[in-house]
Design a protein around this motif. Sequence first.
Motif, PDB file in Angstrom:
ATOM      1  N   THR A   3       0.825  -1.206   0.000  1.00 35.77           N
ATOM      2  CA  THR A   3       0.000   0.000   0.000  1.00 35.77           C
ATOM      3  C   THR A   3       0.861   1.258   0.000  1.00 35.77           C
ATOM      4  OG1 THR A   3      -0.129  -0.056   2.425  1.00 35.77           O
ATOM      5  CG2 THR A   3      -1.875  -1.157   1.207  1.00 35.77           C
ATOM      6  N   TYR A   4       2.163   1.113   0.177  1.00 38.02           N
ATOM      7  CA  TYR A   4       3.047   2.275   0.228  1.00 38.02           C
ATOM      8  C   TYR A   4       3.640   2.574  -1.142  1.00 38.02           C
ATOM      9  CZ  TYR A   4       2.816   1.947   5.301  1.00 38.02           C
ATOM     10  OH  TYR A   4       2.380   1.923   6.603  1.00 38.02           O
ATOM     11  N   THR A   5       3.759   3.878  -1.426  1.00 35.47           N
ATOM     12  CA  THR A   5       4.308   4.300  -2.713  1.00 35.47           C
ATOM     13  C   THR A   5       5.645   5.006  -2.503  1.00 35.47           C
ATOM     14  OG1 THR A   5       3.029   6.341  -2.579  1.00 35.47           O
ATOM     15  CG2 THR A   5       2.068   4.523  -3.837  1.00 35.47           C
ATOM     16  N   LEU A   6       6.610   4.678  -3.367  1.00 34.62           N
ATOM     17  CA  LEU A   6       7.940   5.250  -3.297  1.00 34.62           C
ATOM     18  C   LEU A   6       8.262   5.979  -4.598  1.00 34.62           C
ATOM     19  CD1 LEU A   6       8.088   3.074  -1.009  1.00 34.62           C
ATOM     20  CD2 LEU A   6      10.490   2.800  -1.594  1.00 34.62           C
ATOM     21  N   LEU A   7       8.995   7.052  -4.473  1.00 36.56           N
ATOM     22  CA  LEU A   7       9.520   7.774  -5.629  1.00 36.56           C
ATOM     23  C   LEU A   7      11.043   7.744  -5.540  1.00 36.56           C
ATOM     24  CD1 LEU A   7       9.501   9.735  -8.068  1.00 36.56           C
ATOM     25  CD2 LEU A   7       9.239  11.611  -6.419  1.00 36.56           C
ATOM     26  N   ILE A   8      11.688   7.275  -6.602  1.00 32.48           N
ATOM     27  CA  ILE A   8      13.147   7.247  -6.671  1.00 32.48           C
ATOM     28  C   ILE A   8      13.593   8.297  -7.682  1.00 32.48           C
ATOM     29  CG2 ILE A   8      15.193   5.828  -7.062  1.00 32.48           C
ATOM     30  CD1 ILE A   8      13.341   3.361  -6.713  1.00 32.48           C
ATOM     31  N   VAL A   9      14.492   9.169  -7.253  1.00 31.45           N
ATOM     32  CA  VAL A   9      14.996  10.228  -8.128  1.00 31.45           C
ATOM     33  C   VAL A   9      16.519  10.110  -8.194  1.00 31.45           C
ATOM     34  CG1 VAL A   9      15.069  12.706  -8.593  1.00 31.45           C
ATOM     35  CG2 VAL A   9      13.076  11.710  -7.438  1.00 31.45           C
ATOM     36  N   ASP A  10      17.048   9.823  -9.408  1.00 28.53           N
ATOM     37  CA  ASP A  10      18.488   9.654  -9.594  1.00 28.53           C
ATOM     38  C   ASP A  10      18.803   9.824 -11.076  1.00 28.53           C
ATOM     39  OD1 ASP A  10      21.188   8.736  -9.658  1.00 28.53           O
ATOM     40  OD2 ASP A  10      20.797   7.555  -7.850  1.00 28.53           O
ATOM     41  N   GLY A  27       7.238  -5.319  -3.081  1.00 35.75           N
ATOM     42  CA  GLY A  27       5.805  -5.050  -2.937  1.00 35.75           C
ATOM     43  C   GLY A  27       5.411  -3.595  -2.957  1.00 35.75           C
ATOM     44  N   PHE A  28       6.360  -2.688  -3.202  1.00 41.03           N
ATOM     45  CA  PHE A  28       6.041  -1.266  -3.246  1.00 41.03           C
ATOM     46  C   PHE A  28       5.564  -0.853  -4.636  1.00 41.03           C
ATOM     47  CE2 PHE A  28       9.265  -1.491   0.133  1.00 41.03           C
ATOM     48  CZ  PHE A  28       8.608  -0.822   1.148  1.00 41.03           C
ATOM     49  N   GLN A  29       4.718   0.166  -4.659  1.00 40.79           N
ATOM     50  CA  GLN A  29       4.414   0.839  -5.922  1.00 40.79           C
ATOM     51  C   GLN A  29       5.497   1.898  -6.120  1.00 40.79           C
ATOM     52  OE1 GLN A  29       0.633   2.806  -6.075  1.00 40.79           O
ATOM     53  NE2 GLN A  29       0.883   3.461  -8.200  1.00 40.79           N
ATOM     54  N   VAL A  30       6.213   1.816  -7.242  1.00 41.26           N
ATOM     55  CA  VAL A  30       7.391   2.646  -7.436  1.00 41.26           C
ATOM     56  C   VAL A  30       7.208   3.627  -8.590  1.00 41.26           C
ATOM     57  CG1 VAL A  30       9.877   2.659  -7.935  1.00 41.26           C
ATOM     58  CG2 VAL A  30       8.902   0.840  -6.509  1.00 41.26           C
ATOM     59  N   PHE A  31       7.487   4.899  -8.320  1.00 43.10           N
ATOM     60  CA  PHE A  31       7.595   5.926  -9.361  1.00 43.10           C
ATOM     61  C   PHE A  31       9.073   6.287  -9.491  1.00 43.10           C
ATOM     62  CE2 PHE A  31       3.314   6.212  -7.777  1.00 43.10           C
ATOM     63  CZ  PHE A  31       2.541   6.558  -8.882  1.00 43.10           C
ATOM     64  N   ARG A  32       9.464   6.789 -10.651  1.00 39.82           N
ATOM     65  CA  ARG A  32      10.870   7.103 -10.859  1.00 39.82           C
ATOM     66  C   ARG A  32      11.020   8.372 -11.689  1.00 39.82           C
ATOM     67  NH1 ARG A  32      13.242   2.099 -14.025  1.00 39.82           N
ATOM     68  NH2 ARG A  32      14.551   3.664 -15.034  1.00 39.82           N
ATOM     69  N   ALA A  33      12.118   9.078 -11.433  1.00 43.13           N
ATOM     70  CA  ALA A  33      12.427  10.300 -12.181  1.00 43.13           C
ATOM     71  C   ALA A  33      13.945  10.464 -12.206  1.00 43.13           C
ATOM     72  CB  ALA A  33      11.781  11.516 -11.513  1.00 43.13           C
ATOM     73  N   ASN A  34      14.463  11.118 -13.271  1.00 45.19           N
ATOM     74  CA  ASN A  34      15.913  11.275 -13.380  1.00 45.19           C
ATOM     75  C   ASN A  34      16.399  12.673 -12.987  1.00 45.19           C
ATOM     76  OD1 ASN A  34      15.074  12.750 -15.552  1.00 45.19           O
ATOM     77  ND2 ASN A  34      15.783  11.279 -17.088  1.00 45.19           N
ATOM     78  N   ASN A  35      15.490  13.519 -12.473  1.00 44.61           N
ATOM     79  CA  ASN A  35      15.905  14.823 -11.953  1.00 44.61           C
ATOM     80  C   ASN A  35      14.836  15.358 -11.000  1.00 44.61           C
ATOM     81  OD1 ASN A  35      13.989  16.723 -13.476  1.00 44.61           O
ATOM     82  ND2 ASN A  35      14.942  15.575 -15.168  1.00 44.61           N
ATOM     83  N   GLY A  36      15.190  16.398 -10.232  1.00 48.18           N
ATOM     84  CA  GLY A  36      14.283  16.933  -9.220  1.00 48.18           C
ATOM     85  C   GLY A  36      13.021  17.528  -9.782  1.00 48.18           C
ATOM     86  N   GLY A  37      13.127  18.225 -10.936  1.00 44.14           N
ATOM     87  CA  GLY A  37      11.941  18.828 -11.539  1.00 44.14           C
ATOM     88  C   GLY A  37      10.905  17.789 -11.905  1.00 44.14           C
ATOM     89  N   ALA A  38      11.352  16.703 -12.528  1.00 44.93           N
ATOM     90  CA  ALA A  38      10.427  15.618 -12.899  1.00 44.93           C
ATOM     91  C   ALA A  38       9.859  14.960 -11.645  1.00 44.93           C
ATOM     92  CB  ALA A  38      11.158  14.585 -13.748  1.00 44.93           C
ATOM     93  N   GLY A  39      10.686  14.862 -10.597  1.00 45.50           N
ATOM     94  CA  GLY A  39      10.209  14.294  -9.337  1.00 45.50           C
ATOM     95  C   GLY A  39       9.105  15.120  -8.721  1.00 45.50           C
ATOM     96  N   ASP A  41       6.990  17.017 -10.307  1.00 48.93           N
ATOM     97  CA  ASP A  41       5.780  16.817 -11.123  1.00 48.93           C
ATOM     98  C   ASP A  41       5.046  15.550 -10.681  1.00 48.93           C
ATOM     99  OD1 ASP A  41       6.234  19.103 -12.583  1.00 48.93           O
ATOM    100  OD2 ASP A  41       7.312  18.071 -14.194  1.00 48.93           O
ATOM    101  N   ILE A  42       5.807  14.488 -10.413  1.00 45.42           N
ATOM    102  CA  ILE A  42       5.191  13.241  -9.953  1.00 45.42           C
ATOM    103  C   ILE A  42       4.545  13.434  -8.590  1.00 45.42           C
ATOM    104  CG2 ILE A  42       5.691  10.877  -9.180  1.00 45.42           C
ATOM    105  CD1 ILE A  42       7.857  10.781 -11.375  1.00 45.42           C
ATOM    106  N   LEU A  43       5.216  14.155  -7.694  1.00 47.74           N
ATOM    107  CA  LEU A  43       4.684  14.399  -6.360  1.00 47.74           C
ATOM    108  C   LEU A  43       3.383  15.201  -6.402  1.00 47.74           C
ATOM    109  CD1 LEU A  43       8.053  15.188  -4.556  1.00 47.74           C
ATOM    110  CD2 LEU A  43       6.489  13.345  -3.915  1.00 47.74           C
ATOM    111  N   LYS A  44       3.275  16.116  -7.367  1.00 54.07           N
ATOM    112  CA  LYS A  44       2.065  16.925  -7.489  1.00 54.07           C
ATOM    113  C   LYS A  44       0.871  16.090  -7.937  1.00 54.07           C
ATOM    114  CE  LYS A  44       4.557  21.199  -8.561  1.00 54.07           C
ATOM    115  NZ  LYS A  44       4.945  22.144  -9.643  1.00 54.07           N
TER     116      LYS A  44
END
Length: 376
Positions: A3-10, A27-39, A41-44
């Motif tokens: 039920t937990y979601t993670l965002l990886i930014v690298d 078992g995590f739902q994972v989002f990913r981004a290659n820079n802070g700006g894209a991260g 956007d995902i958080l919003k």
Amino acid sequence: MNTYTLLIVDDEATQLNTLSNYLRKQGFQVFRANNGGAGLDILKQNTIDIVLTDYRMPEMNGLEFIREIKLMNPEIDVIMMTAFGNIEDAVEAMKAGASNYLQKPIDLDYLDIIIKKVLNKKQILSENRILKESLQTKYNFDHLISGSAAMESVLNLAGRTAQSRANILIRGESGTGKEVLARTIHQASLRSDKPFIAVNVAAVPDNLVESEFFGHEKGAFTGADRQRKGRFEMANGGTLFIDEVGDIPISTQVKLLRVLQERNFERVGGAETIDTDVRLITATNQNLENMIREGKFREDLFYRLNVVTISIPALRNRREEIPLFIDHFIQKYCSEEDKSPLSVSKEAMDTLMKYSYPGNVRELENIIQRAVILTR
């Protein structure tokens, strides 16, 4: 955990792929981004529980990224990833609001440990928030001020046990707020619409403790000129709080144990068996284990009472809460005495912070009340 979601930014594609694949398998739902700006956007656009971010990234570094995250939602936990040798960067990130940091190359076993710690903290905070919301609507929560990790643990344990049937033993020095916590647990329980009955054994003569608990029939002993209900009968369906439980005479301890086992009792001098449905909360400032060794407290009764133990720390061990109590008591007694709001001088606050408070919160309240009354 799924039920937990993670965002990886690298900005390193290999690292991003490795962590993403590993955490999805956990078992995590994972989002990913290659820079802070894209991260950002995902958080919003999504609800994210934890962010794992590199420090060295183009356009926006990890420190700037954390600050933006905390402006957006302070409750999002951030774990900083930093190359070996850049510990000063990690320290700055922690100051900005990161929950923890990892050194590269990432040890996946250690990553598991860090994530579990963060999720455990989130769970505790969530349970405490639910408990506090319940208490604020059901009970005057003013005295249960929590501004320390120690009291957060107390409230968390109280919240997790409130709706059970388990007997609770509250331990702590005199004046720490044991009865207030007991009332709070009752009001957060499924018995909140039933009676909360309190009895302080230390205030009852030894020869009357049994009558106090179980009541008596008319003529049961000298002075018993009428039938009287005991505290167990008065608390039926609700909660009975016994303060200073260590002061119960041995002879009454035997009868209390029987009530807990059989869920019934007879009034002193009576033959009628009375059923009882009571949730028992007891409190003590004594060392019951030593009393057991000395033959002053029954071991079998101790285990019946001690299903869950909640220990309230002394005020001197949670000094960060002293200013919170001072503010609360000043407001309370200024209102009661119809005085304009008062403030505490720097010198007075320094003295109050350094004092040891053998009487705990009760003593601090007395100090502030007297100061409010006497001040000109």
